[in-house]
Design a protein around this motif. Sequence first.
Motif, mmCIF file in Angstrom:
data_model
loop_
_atom_site.group_PDB
_atom_site.id
_atom_site.type_symbol
_atom_site.label_atom_id
_atom_site.label_comp_id
_atom_site.label_asym_id
_atom_site.label_seq_id
_atom_site.Cartn_x
_atom_site.Cartn_y
_atom_site.Cartn_z
ATOM 1 N N GLY A 96 22.212 20.590 2.256
ATOM 2 C CA GLY A 96 21.904 19.247 1.781
ATOM 3 C C GLY A 96 21.596 18.306 2.925
ATOM 4 O O GLY A 96 20.760 17.399 2.812
ATOM 5 N N SER A 97 22.242 18.519 4.057
ATOM 6 C CA SER A 97 21.975 17.693 5.237
ATOM 7 C C SER A 97 20.581 17.957 5.794
ATOM 8 O O SER A 97 19.954 17.053 6.353
ATOM 9 C CB SER A 97 23.040 17.937 6.314
ATOM 10 N N ALA A 98 20.087 19.181 5.643
ATOM 11 C CA ALA A 98 18.708 19.488 6.044
ATOM 12 C C ALA A 98 17.732 18.693 5.185
ATOM 13 O O ALA A 98 16.759 18.118 5.681
ATOM 14 C CB ALA A 98 18.432 20.989 5.922
ATOM 15 N N ALA A 99 18.013 18.645 3.890
ATOM 16 C CA ALA A 99 17.173 17.857 2.984
ATOM 17 C C ALA A 99 17.237 16.379 3.351
ATOM 18 O O ALA A 99 16.221 15.671 3.316
ATOM 19 C CB ALA A 99 17.611 18.081 1.541
ATOM 20 N N ASP A 100 18.421 15.902 3.720
ATOM 21 C CA ASP A 100 18.552 14.508 4.157
ATOM 22 C C ASP A 100 17.717 14.244 5.400
ATOM 23 O O ASP A 100 17.105 13.177 5.524
ATOM 24 C CB ASP A 100 20.016 14.156 4.416
ATOM 25 N N CYS A 101 17.683 15.197 6.332
ATOM 26 C CA CYS A 101 16.862 15.038 7.536
ATOM 27 C C CYS A 101 15.396 14.840 7.167
ATOM 28 O O CYS A 101 14.707 13.964 7.718
ATOM 29 C CB CYS A 101 17.001 16.255 8.444
ATOM 30 N N GLN A 102 14.905 15.659 6.258
ATOM 31 C CA GLN A 102 13.519 15.559 5.827
ATOM 32 C C GLN A 102 13.270 14.222 5.132
ATOM 33 O O GLN A 102 12.244 13.565 5.362
ATOM 34 C CB GLN A 102 13.179 16.731 4.920
ATOM 35 N N HIS A 103 14.193 13.811 4.292
ATOM 36 C CA HIS A 103 14.093 12.542 3.580
ATOM 37 C C HIS A 103 14.037 11.380 4.580
ATOM 38 O O HIS A 103 13.159 10.512 4.496
ATOM 39 C CB HIS A 103 15.318 12.434 2.660
ATOM 40 N N ILE A 104 14.943 11.372 5.539
ATOM 41 C CA ILE A 104 15.006 10.283 6.515
ATOM 42 C C ILE A 104 13.730 10.251 7.373
ATOM 43 O O ILE A 104 13.152 9.183 7.604
ATOM 44 C CB ILE A 104 16.252 10.422 7.407
ATOM 45 N N ALA A 105 13.302 11.415 7.837
ATOM 46 C CA ALA A 105 12.075 11.468 8.643
ATOM 47 C C ALA A 105 10.892 10.913 7.859
ATOM 48 O O ALA A 105 10.068 10.158 8.400
ATOM 49 C CB ALA A 105 11.798 12.899 9.107
ATOM 50 N N ALA A 106 10.807 11.244 6.583
ATOM 51 C CA ALA A 106 9.711 10.741 5.747
ATOM 52 C C ALA A 106 9.747 9.219 5.636
ATOM 53 O O ALA A 106 8.696 8.560 5.655
ATOM 54 C CB ALA A 106 9.775 11.370 4.359
ATOM 55 N N GLU A 107 10.940 8.648 5.533
ATOM 56 C CA GLU A 107 11.060 7.192 5.427
ATOM 57 C C GLU A 107 10.554 6.510 6.701
ATOM 58 O O GLU A 107 9.920 5.459 6.641
ATOM 59 C CB GLU A 107 12.516 6.771 5.188
ATOM 60 N N PHE A 108 10.815 7.114 7.860
ATOM 61 C CA PHE A 108 10.335 6.530 9.117
ATOM 62 C C PHE A 108 8.837 6.755 9.296
ATOM 63 O O PHE A 108 8.119 5.851 9.705
ATOM 64 C CB PHE A 108 11.111 7.097 10.309
ATOM 65 N N ILE A 109 8.365 7.952 8.993
ATOM 66 C CA ILE A 109 6.953 8.247 9.211
ATOM 67 C C ILE A 109 6.057 7.477 8.243
ATOM 68 O O ILE A 109 5.063 6.880 8.648
ATOM 69 C CB ILE A 109 6.686 9.767 9.096
ATOM 70 N N ASN A 110 6.393 7.476 6.984
ATOM 71 C CA ASN A 110 5.548 6.807 5.997
ATOM 72 C C ASN A 110 5.872 5.326 5.953
ATOM 73 O O ASN A 110 5.193 4.515 6.545
ATOM 74 C CB ASN A 110 5.725 7.471 4.629
ATOM 75 N N ARG A 111 6.919 4.974 5.259
ATOM 76 C CA ARG A 111 7.424 3.605 5.203
ATOM 77 C C ARG A 111 8.695 3.634 4.395
ATOM 78 O O ARG A 111 8.939 4.566 3.627
ATOM 79 C CB ARG A 111 6.428 2.634 4.583
ATOM 80 N N PHE A 112 9.497 2.615 4.559
ATOM 81 C CA PHE A 112 10.688 2.489 3.728
ATOM 82 C C PHE A 112 10.468 1.379 2.715
ATOM 83 O O PHE A 112 10.211 1.633 1.558
ATOM 84 C CB PHE A 112 11.947 2.254 4.568
ATOM 85 N N ALA A 113 10.512 0.120 3.150
ATOM 86 C CA ALA A 113 10.384 -0.986 2.201
ATOM 87 C C ALA A 113 9.213 -1.908 2.509
ATOM 88 O O ALA A 113 8.901 -2.769 1.705
ATOM 89 C CB ALA A 113 11.682 -1.793 2.179
#
Length: 193
Positions: free
Chosen positions: A56-73
Motif C-alpha cells: 500500500g505504501s508503494a501505491a502511496d508513492c505513486q499517488h504522491i508523485a502524481a500529485e507533484f508531477i501533474n498538479r494537486f489543487a
Amino acid sequence: MSLQKFTPLIQTTVADSIQVKQSFFDTHLDAVETCARKIADTLTAGGKLLLFGNGGSAADCQHIAAEFINRFAMERPPLPAIALTCDTSVLTSIGNDYSFDDIFLKQIQALGRPGDLAIAISTSGNSPNVIRAAEEARKMGLFVVGFSGTAGQLQELSDIPFCVHSPVTARIQETHILLAHILCDLTERILFA
C-alpha cells in the motif's frame, strides 16, 4: 440468513481514523510545515523527490508523485517526483539478480543526487529494502523524510520522521496519505500562490 448490521463497526472505524489523524497532526504541526518548506526549497534549487515503499505504501508513492508531477489543487508547472515503485523491469531484475532488499537502494544510487529529497514509507518502520535505501540516501547527501508507524529504524534514519502512533496498519496508511496531501498543498502554496 439474517442480515448483520455493520453500522457500529463503520462508526467505530471512522471515529478511530479521525482520532489517529487528530492526534498525529496535533503533535506534528511544526514538522509538517518545516517539511513542506524543505520540499519547496529542494524543488526551487533544482532537486527532485524520490519516493519508495512496499505494498500500500508503494501505491502511496505513486499517488504522491502524481500529485507533484501533474498538479494537486492549482494550475502550475509540473514538479519533479519519481516513485521508485513503478518500473517492473528494474524491480524484478534487481530482485532476481541481487536481492529484493536492494530494489530501492540501487535506484537511489542511480537516480539520487545530493540536494534531492527522499520520502521513505514503511508502516512498520523496518522494511529492509526501505531501510537500506534510506541509509544510502543519507550517505549520498539526500534529505530523508520518513513516514512510518509507531516504531522502527526509519525514524532514526530520517531528517524529518513522521511516526503515526497506531497499532492498525490501515490507520497509519490513512494518516500517511492525508499528510502527503497536506504536504502537496503547502508546497504548491509556497511555490506558486
